[in-house]
Design a protein around this motif. Structure first.
Motif, short mmCIF file in Angstrom:
data_model
loop_
_atom_site.label_atom_id
_atom_site.label_comp_id
_atom_site.label_asym_id
_atom_site.label_seq_id
_atom_site.Cartn_x
_atom_site.Cartn_y
_atom_site.Cartn_z
N ARG A 40 0.85 -1.21 0.00
CA ARG A 40 0.00 0.00 0.00
C ARG A 40 0.88 1.26 0.00
O ARG A 40 0.54 2.26 -0.62
CB ARG A 40 -0.94 0.01 1.21
N SER A 43 2.16 1.75 -3.49
CA SER A 43 1.14 2.21 -4.45
C SER A 43 0.70 3.65 -4.20
O SER A 43 -0.02 4.22 -5.00
CB SER A 43 -0.08 1.29 -4.36
N LEU A 45 -1.15 4.51 -1.58
CA LEU A 45 -2.38 4.52 -0.77
C LEU A 45 -2.11 4.94 0.66
O LEU A 45 -3.02 5.38 1.36
CB LEU A 45 -3.02 3.12 -0.76
N LEU A 46 -0.88 4.77 1.08
CA LEU A 46 -0.49 5.18 2.44
C LEU A 46 0.73 6.08 2.36
O LEU A 46 1.55 5.95 1.44
CB LEU A 46 -0.13 3.95 3.29
N VAL A 61 2.62 9.60 -3.15
CA VAL A 61 1.46 10.30 -2.58
C VAL A 61 1.34 11.69 -3.18
O VAL A 61 0.27 12.09 -3.65
CB VAL A 61 1.55 10.36 -1.03
N ARG A 64 0.42 11.67 -6.99
CA ARG A 64 -0.57 10.59 -7.14
C ARG A 64 -1.02 10.40 -8.60
O ARG A 64 -1.00 9.28 -9.12
CB ARG A 64 -1.79 10.90 -6.26
N SER A 68 -0.07 7.12 -10.75
CA SER A 68 -1.12 6.15 -11.04
C SER A 68 -1.19 5.81 -12.53
O SER A 68 -1.73 4.79 -12.91
CB SER A 68 -2.47 6.62 -10.50
N ILE A 71 1.43 2.86 -12.72
CA ILE A 71 1.30 1.61 -11.97
C ILE A 71 -0.08 0.97 -12.18
O ILE A 71 -1.05 1.64 -12.52
CB ILE A 71 1.55 1.80 -10.45
N VAL A 73 -2.48 -1.90 -10.00
CA VAL A 73 -2.47 -2.61 -8.71
C VAL A 73 -3.67 -3.52 -8.56
O VAL A 73 -4.72 -3.28 -9.17
CB VAL A 73 -2.45 -1.62 -7.52
N ASP B 97 -10.41 3.69 -2.17
CA ASP B 97 -9.02 3.41 -2.49
C ASP B 97 -8.85 3.24 -4.01
O ASP B 97 -7.83 3.61 -4.58
CB ASP B 97 -8.54 2.14 -1.78
N ILE B 100 -8.49 6.58 -5.39
CA ILE B 100 -7.17 7.17 -5.11
C ILE B 100 -6.12 6.65 -6.09
O ILE B 100 -5.20 7.37 -6.47
CB ILE B 100 -6.74 6.85 -3.65
N LEU B 101 -6.28 5.40 -6.50
CA LEU B 101 -5.27 4.79 -7.37
C LEU B 101 -5.42 5.19 -8.83
O LEU B 101 -4.69 4.69 -9.68
CB LEU B 101 -5.35 3.26 -7.23
N ARG B 102 -6.37 6.08 -9.12
CA ARG B 102 -6.58 6.48 -10.51
C ARG B 102 -6.15 7.93 -10.75
O ARG B 102 -6.21 8.74 -9.84
CB ARG B 102 -8.06 6.37 -10.87
N PRO B 103 -5.74 8.22 -11.98
CA PRO B 103 -5.22 9.56 -12.27
C PRO B 103 -6.32 10.60 -12.48
O PRO B 103 -6.31 11.34 -13.46
CB PRO B 103 -4.42 9.35 -13.56
N TYR B 264 -6.33 10.93 5.67
CA TYR B 264 -6.72 9.57 5.26
C TYR B 264 -5.49 8.78 4.80
O TYR B 264 -5.30 7.63 5.16
CB TYR B 264 -7.73 9.66 4.11
N LYS B 265 -4.64 9.45 4.01
CA LYS B 265 -3.46 8.75 3.49
C LYS B 265 -2.43 8.47 4.56
O LYS B 265 -1.63 7.56 4.43
CB LYS B 265 -2.84 9.55 2.36
N SER B 266 -2.45 9.27 5.60
CA SER B 266 -1.45 9.00 6.63
C SER B 266 -1.98 8.00 7.65
O SER B 266 -1.23 7.38 8.37
CB SER B 266 -1.01 10.29 7.31
N SER B 267 -3.31 7.81 7.66
CA SER B 267 -3.85 6.91 8.68
C SER B 267 -4.35 5.61 8.09
O SER B 267 -4.62 4.66 8.80
CB SER B 267 -5.01 7.59 9.41
N GLY B 268 -4.46 5.51 6.74
CA GLY B 268 -5.11 4.36 6.14
C GLY B 268 -6.59 4.55 6.39
O GLY B 268 -7.01 5.63 6.79
#
Lengths: 297, 269
Positions: A40, A43, A45-46, A61, A64, A68, A71, A73, B97, B100-103, B264-268
């Motif tokens: 994570r 990727s 996410l964290l 991060v 982002r 993205s 990558i 995932v 999530d 978040i993983l998308r551009p 959110y990103k720092s805490s999951g």
């Protein structure tokens, strides 16, 4: 390609490593060892508490959107498809989000759907599919784009043998194309079959990071030689071995490959008896890790 | 390769309408069910109010006009802000999530991937019907200025409610469960919204004006058009504030959202 510079996060403690471009990295460790946190973080996410992460030289991060694009995932707890749409609608959404050309989309989809046999699922909604079918469609989505870094968290859960083989082939193809792949699994033998580097995490610490060869050498370089012979029992009394069993005319020898090579063992046996069949096996990766962890504790 | 935002919006909308046409009867029934459910509550209110000549100077058609603003703004709201209304489940099932993983912008994805057109037709349809029933009978001359201000008030009303959703969605990042908060600060507060706030206790008037400013969604914009006597209880400027308040509240909620995303990103999750 992937850099972890003294990264601390949750249970991950001071992870400091570099994964070169074109590597297939197997991430292994018991439950709660930090595998998913590691992936994570990679990727984006964290965000780490301290330390830095760089993917293609960029902070995943802060950059982002750019990262993205680079990558692809697949996480066990991040749905790839929306519940509302069909598999094909999800694929088309991805095509549009990442701006894939018609030609690239059709070509890649044709290939991955052929490999993973999920064409028949195009019109289905993911929640109507079985676990294995869903996983095929998810892997299809993950391999749809040509990117520099693929991240898979437990990708083979629910897959049958054919599915696992297809996944392996796709991993090799992407590696050939120069991509880097990070794959976590609880099945260590499965990982050993595809990875050229292994990261073993134990309670958040890097227990081992290096090639599969190094892992064998450094942890438990044990090999097992099974010899079926006719005639007299082979004499190997002058060779340093760990363990020996003889049953009828089958001899099983355990030895440390750092101390004695399999060539020496075989030569010695052939000198002293007539060999009918012979088999040399390395101790499985899972066995190595378990033994090493037990030894450390 | 250059991705095309408009194209993606079209893809999302096409997906929604494709399922509309695929399950046409289901879609029509869903929209109708929303319309019927909300219309029933209006019918109950209508028959109750028939017993009164007026409520603090407001006749029944003027109150239907207030209700029409509630439904028209909510109809538009759920086209754009359903993703924020249901943000808690989006986080819980991991879909956030995926965004978040998308551009793409996170809000953009939440908005366009979750637009609830079916419910929007039900709520918006009822709002338009109430407007048509009431507009002709409230004795208003629809000058161009009034029409322009009415449109801006609707936009402002949508933004005010959108900001409440966005604020509650951001809180979801810190708190495991915000449904009760949403119940208190949105759904329960909204129950007062169809009536002139001047009929309520001072404390409720205060809440509806300064805490969850639903009064700016319909009461004050309606006062701009109707100029009822009870407006003397409030500063006159309130009649003109809805569009500005909508923009200001949305900007503040957006800033809180940006800050919360970092958390959110720092805490999951």
């Amino acid at each position: 390609m992937v850099l972890f510079d003294h990264v601390w996060k949750f249970n991950l403690l001071d992870v400091d490593l570099h994964i070169p471009k074109g590597t297939v990295l197997g991430v292994i460790g018991s439950s709660g060892s930090g595998k998913t946190t590691f992936l994570r973080l990679a990727s984006g996410l964290l965000e780490p508490y301290s330390g830095h992460i760089r993917i293609c030289g960029k902070d995943p991060v802060r950059s982002r959107k750019e990262i993205s694009e680079e990558i692809s995932v697949l996480f066990a707890n991040v749905p790839v498809y929306s519940d509302k749409s069909t598999v094909m609608e999800g694929l088309l959404e991805t095509k549009s989000i990442y701006g894939l050309s018609d030609e690239e989309f059709d070509k890649n989809l044709e290939h991955v759907s052929e490999m993973l046999s999920f064409r028949s699922m195009y019109g289905s909604k993911p929640k109507t599919l079985s676990l294995g079918q869903k996983r095929r469609a998810e892997l299809g989505m993950a391999f749809l784009r040509n990117v520099s870094l693929y991240i898979f968290d437990e990708p083979c859960i629910g897959l049958d043998q054919n599915g696992k083989e297809a996944f392996k082939k796709l991993v090799y193809e992407k590696k050939e194309e120069g991509a880097t792949l990070l794959v976590s699994s609880h099945d260590m033998e499965e990982i050993a079959g595809i990875a050229d580097r292994i990261l073993v995490l134990d309670e958040g610490k890097v227990f081992f990071y290096g090639s599969v060869e190094e892992l064998h050498k450094r942890l438990i370089p044990m090999e097992v030689c099974t010899v079926e012979y006719s005639g007299r029992c082979p004499d190997i009394s002058d060779i340093e071995i760990e363990k020996l069993t003889i049953e009828k005319n089958v001899m099983k020898i355990w030895y440390n490959s750092n101390h004695v090579s399999s060539g020496e063992v075989l030569e010695r046996i052939c000198e002293t008896t007539t060999v009918e069949s012979i088999n040399v096996r390395r101790t499985g990766l899972g066995e190595i890790i378990k033994t090493a962890e037990a030894g450390r504790k | 390769m250059k991705s095309d935002t408009l194209h993606l919006s079209a893809v999302y909308t096409k997906m929604i309408f494709r399922s509309w046409f695929q399950y046409r009867v289901d879609a029509i029934l869903r929209s109708f069910a929303v319309f019927a459910r909300e219309a029933t509550s209006i019918i109950v209110v209508y028959f109750t109010l028939l017993k009164f000549d007026s409520l603090n100077g407001w006749n029944i058609y003027e109150m239907l006009f207030l209700f029409s603003l509630v439904y028209v703004t909510y109809g538009i709201l759920i086209i754009f802000f359903t993703g924020l209304r249901d943000f808690g489940s989006t986080v819980k099932n991991g879909s956030f999530d995926r965004y978040i993983l998308r551009p793409r912008g996170l809000l953009y994805q939440l908005i366009f991937a979750n637009a609830d057109w079916f419910a929007a037709v039900g709520h918006g349809g009822l709002g338009i019907l109430l407007f048509l029933l009431s507009a002709a009978k409230i004795g208003v001359v629809w000058t161009p200025w009034r029409i322009v201000y009415y449109i801006f008030s609707i936009i402002g009303g949508v933004l005010i409610q959108g900001a409440i959703f966005l604020f509650l969605a951001s809180l979801n990042i810190y708190l495991l469960e915000t449904n009760s908060l949403k119940e208190v600060f949105y759904w329960n507060a909204r129950k007062f919204e169809g009536y002139p706030i001047s009929i309520f206790h001072k404390a409720i008037q205060f809440c509806m004006t300064f805490v969850v400013p639903f009064a700016f969604v319909n009461y004050f914009p309606a006062q701009f058009i109707l100029r009822k006597e009870d407006m003397s209880l409030y500063p006159g400027i309130f009649m003109y504030l809805t569009p500005v308040l909508g923009i200001v509240m949305y900007i503040l909620a957006y800033a809180f959202w940006r800050y919360s995303i970092k958390f959110y990103k720092s805490s999951g999750n």
